[in-house]
Scaffold this motif. Structure first.
Motif, PDB file in Angstrom:
ATOM      1  N   ALA A   1      40.011 -12.864  10.423  1.00 23.64           N
ATOM      2  CA  ALA A   1      40.928 -13.504  11.376  1.00 23.64           C
ATOM      3  C   ALA A   1      40.198 -14.576  12.167  1.00 23.64           C
ATOM      4  CB  ALA A   1      41.504 -12.450  12.318  1.00 23.64           C
ATOM      5  N   LEU A   2      40.945 -15.560  12.629  1.00 23.81           N
ATOM      6  CA  LEU A   2      40.382 -16.604  13.496  1.00 23.81           C
ATOM      7  C   LEU A   2      40.577 -16.212  14.949  1.00 23.81           C
ATOM      8  CD1 LEU A   2      41.522 -19.991  11.879  1.00 23.81           C
ATOM      9  CD2 LEU A   2      39.322 -18.820  11.674  1.00 23.81           C
ATOM     10  N   TRP A   3      39.529 -16.386  15.735  1.00 24.19           N
ATOM     11  CA  TRP A   3      39.600 -16.066  17.163  1.00 24.19           C
ATOM     12  C   TRP A   3      39.926 -17.357  17.912  1.00 24.19           C
ATOM     13  CZ3 TRP A   3      36.350 -11.210  17.709  1.00 24.19           C
ATOM     14  CH2 TRP A   3      36.829 -10.396  18.758  1.00 24.19           C
ATOM     15  N   LEU A   4      41.100 -17.370  18.583  1.00 22.56           N
ATOM     16  CA  LEU A   4      41.600 -18.560  19.281  1.00 22.56           C
ATOM     17  C   LEU A   4      41.645 -18.325  20.782  1.00 22.56           C
ATOM     18  CD1 LEU A   4      44.726 -19.244  16.998  1.00 22.56           C
ATOM     19  CD2 LEU A   4      42.348 -19.965  16.598  1.00 22.56           C
ATOM     20  N   ASP A   5      41.572 -19.421  21.544  1.00 26.18           N
ATOM     21  CA  ASP A   5      41.739 -19.303  22.998  1.00 26.18           C
ATOM     22  C   ASP A   5      43.225 -19.315  23.348  1.00 26.18           C
ATOM     23  OD1 ASP A   5      42.607 -21.955  22.948  1.00 26.18           O
ATOM     24  OD2 ASP A   5      40.759 -22.773  23.771  1.00 26.18           O
ATOM     25  N   SER A   6      43.539 -19.365  24.646  1.00 28.86           N
ATOM     26  CA  SER A   6      44.929 -19.233  25.084  1.00 28.86           C
ATOM     27  C   SER A   6      45.806 -20.399  24.657  1.00 28.86           C
ATOM     28  CB  SER A   6      44.986 -19.078  26.609  1.00 28.86           C
ATOM     29  OG  SER A   6      44.423 -20.219  27.245  1.00 28.86           O
TER      30      SER A   6
ATOM     31  N   GLY B   1      45.395 -21.889  21.637  1.00 30.97           N
ATOM     32  CA  GLY B   1      45.473 -21.874  20.184  1.00 30.97           C
ATOM     33  C   GLY B   1      44.318 -22.579  19.505  1.00 30.97           C
ATOM     34  N   LYS B   2      43.341 -23.056  20.280  1.00 26.34           N
ATOM     35  CA  LYS B   2      42.163 -23.683  19.691  1.00 26.34           C
ATOM     36  C   LYS B   2      41.168 -22.609  19.249  1.00 26.34           C
ATOM     37  CE  LYS B   2      42.256 -27.975  22.393  1.00 26.34           C
ATOM     38  NZ  LYS B   2      41.524 -28.795  23.410  1.00 26.34           N
ATOM     39  N   ARG B   3      40.495 -22.876  18.161  1.00 26.48           N
ATOM     40  CA  ARG B   3      39.491 -21.939  17.692  1.00 26.48           C
ATOM     41  C   ARG B   3      38.330 -21.911  18.672  1.00 26.48           C
ATOM     42  NH1 ARG B   3      36.374 -22.118  11.825  1.00 26.48           N
ATOM     43  NH2 ARG B   3      35.458 -20.021  11.942  1.00 26.48           N
ATOM     44  N   ILE B   4      37.899 -20.710  19.038  1.00 22.54           N
ATOM     45  CA  ILE B   4      36.802 -20.560  19.994  1.00 22.54           C
ATOM     46  C   ILE B   4      35.504 -20.957  19.318  1.00 22.54           C
ATOM     47  CG2 ILE B   4      35.531 -18.928  21.428  1.00 22.54           C
ATOM     48  CD1 ILE B   4      38.128 -17.320  21.683  1.00 22.54           C
ATOM     49  N   GLY B   5      34.734 -21.784  19.975  1.00 23.04           N
ATOM     50  CA  GLY B   5      33.488 -22.256  19.386  1.00 23.04           C
ATOM     51  C   GLY B   5      32.599 -22.876  20.460  1.00 23.04           C
ATOM     52  N   PRO B   6      31.502 -23.530  20.056  1.00 24.21           N
ATOM     53  CA  PRO B   6      31.191 -23.906  18.665  1.00 24.21           C
ATOM     54  C   PRO B   6      30.786 -22.729  17.779  1.00 24.21           C
ATOM     55  CG  PRO B   6      29.388 -24.513  20.107  1.00 24.21           C
ATOM     56  CD  PRO B   6      30.492 -24.060  20.999  1.00 24.21           C
ATOM     57  N   LYS B   7      30.244 -21.654  18.361  1.00 24.35           N
ATOM     58  CA  LYS B   7      29.930 -20.489  17.550  1.00 24.35           C
ATOM     59  C   LYS B   7      31.183 -19.647  17.404  1.00 24.35           C
ATOM     60  CE  LYS B   7      28.311 -16.643  19.085  1.00 24.35           C
ATOM     61  NZ  LYS B   7      27.517 -15.601  19.757  1.00 24.35           N
ATOM     62  N   PRO B   8      31.677 -19.436  16.179  1.00 26.78           N
ATOM     63  CA  PRO B   8      32.875 -18.615  16.009  1.00 26.78           C
ATOM     64  C   PRO B   8      32.600 -17.161  16.349  1.00 26.78           C
ATOM     65  CG  PRO B   8      31.911 -19.124  13.882  1.00 26.78           C
ATOM     66  CD  PRO B   8      31.137 -19.913  14.895  1.00 26.78           C
TER      67      PRO B   8
ATOM     68  N   PRO C   1      38.774 -19.832  30.318  1.00 29.01           N
ATOM     69  CA  PRO C   1      39.539 -20.081  31.551  1.00 29.01           C
ATOM     70  C   PRO C   1      40.617 -19.031  31.819  1.00 29.01           C
ATOM     71  CG  PRO C   1      39.245 -22.121  30.338  1.00 29.01           C
ATOM     72  CD  PRO C   1      38.728 -21.026  29.451  1.00 29.01           C
ATOM     73  N   ASP C   2      41.295 -18.556  30.763  1.00 25.30           N
ATOM     74  CA  ASP C   2      42.372 -17.579  30.945  1.00 25.30           C
ATOM     75  C   ASP C   2      41.937 -16.151  30.613  1.00 25.30           C
ATOM     76  OD1 ASP C   2      44.595 -19.280  31.805  1.00 25.30           O
ATOM     77  OD2 ASP C   2      44.412 -20.183  29.824  1.00 25.30           O
ATOM     78  N   GLN C   3      40.704 -15.953  30.198  1.00 24.26           N
ATOM     79  CA  GLN C   3      40.091 -14.639  29.986  1.00 24.26           C
ATOM     80  C   GLN C   3      40.875 -13.736  29.027  1.00 24.26           C
ATOM     81  OE1 GLN C   3      39.384 -13.332  34.128  1.00 24.26           O
ATOM     82  NE2 GLN C   3      37.230 -13.788  33.763  1.00 24.26           N
ATOM     83  N   TYR C   4      41.534 -14.327  28.054  1.00 27.66           N
ATOM     84  CA  TYR C   4      42.087 -13.552  26.954  1.00 27.66           C
ATOM     85  C   TYR C   4      42.084 -14.423  25.716  1.00 27.66           C
ATOM     86  CZ  TYR C   4      46.646 -15.972  27.292  1.00 27.66           C
ATOM     87  OH  TYR C   4      47.642 -16.911  27.311  1.00 27.66           O
ATOM     88  N   SER C   5      42.308 -13.818  24.577  1.00 29.97           N
ATOM     89  CA  SER C   5      42.218 -14.547  23.322  1.00 29.97           C
ATOM     90  C   SER C   5      43.341 -14.132  22.385  1.00 29.97           C
ATOM     91  CB  SER C   5      40.860 -14.294  22.655  1.00 29.97           C
ATOM     92  OG  SER C   5      40.734 -12.908  22.337  1.00 29.97           O
TER      93      SER C   5
END
Length: 558
Positions: free
Chosen positions: A290-295, A297-304, A322-326
């Motif tokens: 699965a892809l881990w996204l921020d609030s 919808g952007k992929r969290i990075g630069p390290k996935p 910033p929103d402390q959830y994913s």
């Protein structure tokens, strides 16, 4: 007022082990066990836990040709722990654990009829800080629920069971100490709504950690580690009774509590499908494909982000958003293959020791679990296409933060990488998946080459995930006999702390990070040490009484 020689505060796995060891090895000791919860919930958090243990140089490892030893394990442990110079007793307990986990935990459990799944799992391999260099995560066949029920049955059927009194719905309020020696406890009987007092010579504090109180978790949270999770951004994967009451009682009589800022929380918490209290959550073992996204919808990075490497850093990464959830973005096929939920409830085939159903799930996927979570967990969102999925994600949060363009970009870029020939793939998450799949335990439960937007693998799924509070790594400081130490570093006579209350030994045996699986086993190890010290103390203090008792028994036989 009543009297007992030993009072055990807490009927979780550490308290149960301590009571059983005292019954088996001290023929005269009168024991009283108190617990705030109901009798049917005896066993505490261990009753609902998954049941994984970090054990060293076991037959299971040897059969899988895993070369492990206390020296190798200690090197891994110290790397992950990052002890400071002041962590003398935590380090001593780490050294003790790696030397004794085989004999005092593994062999002890096997003698009690507890067995492990033959396959050893590889957790916490380390990210930039090396962790487990070899697989050593052993799963109890039957989960820890089977362990709890087995030990409770042994308590109830023990020939010396009459020496054990168990009082439930009894809350500890204070410890009584005179001239540096324990004399008893005071508390409140929440069933009969009255105060109670027990005089005793020894008290074993087995009250668990602090992580059941989200307010307290936030108070001790260190900004130096990561930002404090705000209201609504932290779930409770513990129990409200694990609120630090035992720690406060120990502190009030001069005991030392250390490293409460060190906790073992998880980054993939979701709302519980059958909540028992406010903010009750479940901890997922997050799907690796699965892809881990921020609030947004952007992929969290630069390290996935990807599980199985460094849980501590995963939590840090989420807390710093910033929103402390994913969100995790996947599809049904990935979910059925890779999703797992920690705990006995969501692993019924292991819990019930149903070998055929267990093998079927491994080979064909946890279809029932995927359906259970989609149908009953509000944090699982589905959609037949990306536009529908994003709309449903925004409906869940009540905000229009998730942008379709960001989600689409993340999914299409990921799928493009997967479809490339392996020699041209240039994605860190794919490199890690390739590494994970080299170990047979992960290969069976990790997709090799599954795109997210595959129309045959739908529907699409998004999982909203928050940090979930789980275990205290810090706690009441103890020596290797589980004796509570005061602020001068000296034992408080007659006072012991075991299990999570003691930070699984020494007030923080794991340091900053656990190698995973050091918790149930740490409860057993610390409880056995406390009981051993009490038994040895009794042998030295009551030789005459024991001789008289033996003579009476001999006379009765004659």
């Amino acid at each position: 007022m009543s009297k007992s020689e030993v009072v055990i505060v807490g009927s979780g796995i550490a308290g149960i082990v301590a009571a059983l060891e005292l019954l088996e090895n001290d023929q005269q000791c009168q024991i009283t066990m108190i617990d705030r919860d109901e009798a049917k919930k005896m066993g505490g958090l261990a009753r609902s836990a998954f049941g994984g243990m970090a054990l060293i140089d076991t037959p299971e490892q040897q059969r899988m040709k895993i070369k492990d030893s206390p020296d190798i394990a200690l090197k891994d442990w110290l790397s992950f722990a990052e002890f400071s110079e002041s962590d003398y007793w935590p380090r001593r307990w780490a050294e003790f654990y790696v030397e004794r986990s085989r004999r005092d935990v593994y062999d002890w459990m096997k003698a009690k009829g507890i067995h492990f799944i033959p396959a050893v799992n590889w957790t916490e391999r380390g990210d930039y800080t090396p962790g487990n260099s070899v697989p050593r995560y052993h799963v109890i066949w039957g989960t820890s629920q089977h362990l709890v029920e087995t030990l409770i049955q042994k308590l109830q059927n023990h020939p010396q069971q009459q020496r054990l009194q168990m009082l439930f719905r009894h809350r500890l309020d204070s410890l009584q100490v005179q001239q540096g020696k324990v004399t008893g406890i005071k508390g409140f009987d929440e069933h009969n709504q009255r105060d109670f007092e027990i005089t005793c010579d020894r008290v074993i504090v087995a009250t668990g950690g602090i992580n059941g109180s989200l307010d307290r978790v936030r108070r001790v949270w260190s900004d130096a580690i990561s930002p404090v999770p705000r209201a609504g951004k932290l779930l409770n994967g513990c129990h409200p009774y694990c609120d630090g009451r035992g720690h406060d009682a120990v502190t009030a009589v001069g005991g030392k509590v250390t490293r409460l800022e060190h906790m073992w929380n998880y980054a993939a918490g979701v709302a519980h499908t059958d909540p028992k209290f406010s903010e009750h959550g479940l901890s997922l073992i997050p799907p690796k494909t699965a892809l881990w996204l921020d609030s947004s919808g952007k992929r969290i990075g630069p390290k996935p982000l990807i599980t199985a490497f460094d849980t501590h850093d995963l939590c840090k990464a989420i807390a710093e958003l910033p929103d402390q959830y994913s969100w995790q973005l996947l599809n049904l096929k990935i979910c059925e293959k890779e999703l797992a939920v920690s705990g006995a409830q969501h692993n019924p085939n292991i819990r019930d020791r149903n070998i055929l159903a267990f093998i079927k799930d491994i080979l064909l996927g946890n279809k029932w679990l995927a359906k259970e979570m989609i149908d009953h967990c509000p944090d699982f969102i589905t959609g037949n296409n990306l536009a529908e999925l994003v709309d449903n994600m925004n409906q869940l949060t009540g905000e229009d933060k998730v942008r379709l363009s960001d989600v689409r970009h993340a999914a299409e870029a990921w799928d493009h990488q997967i479809n490339l020939p392996e020699k041209f793939q240039n994605d860190e998450q794919l490199r890690r998946i390739k590494h994970l799949r080299q170990w047979k335990g992960d290969k069976l439960r990790t997709c090799k080459k599954q795109t997210i937007l595959d129309p045959k693998a739908g529907p699409l799924i998004a999982i909203r995930e928050r940090i979930i509070s789980r275990k205290s790594l810090g706690g009441i400081q103890t020596d290797l006999d589980s004796q509570v130490l005061n602020i001068q570093g000296q034992p408080i006579e007659g006072l012991y702390a075991v299990g999570e209350a003691a930070g699984f030994g020494g007030g923080g045996a794991s340091g900053k990070r656990s190698l995973e699986g050091t918790f149930l086993s740490g409860c057993i190890l610390t409880a056995r040490q406390a009981a051993k010290h009490i038994v040895n103390s009794d042998l030295s203090e009551r030789p005459i009484n024991r001789q008289v008792s033996a003579e009476k028994e001999l006379a009765a036989e004659i």
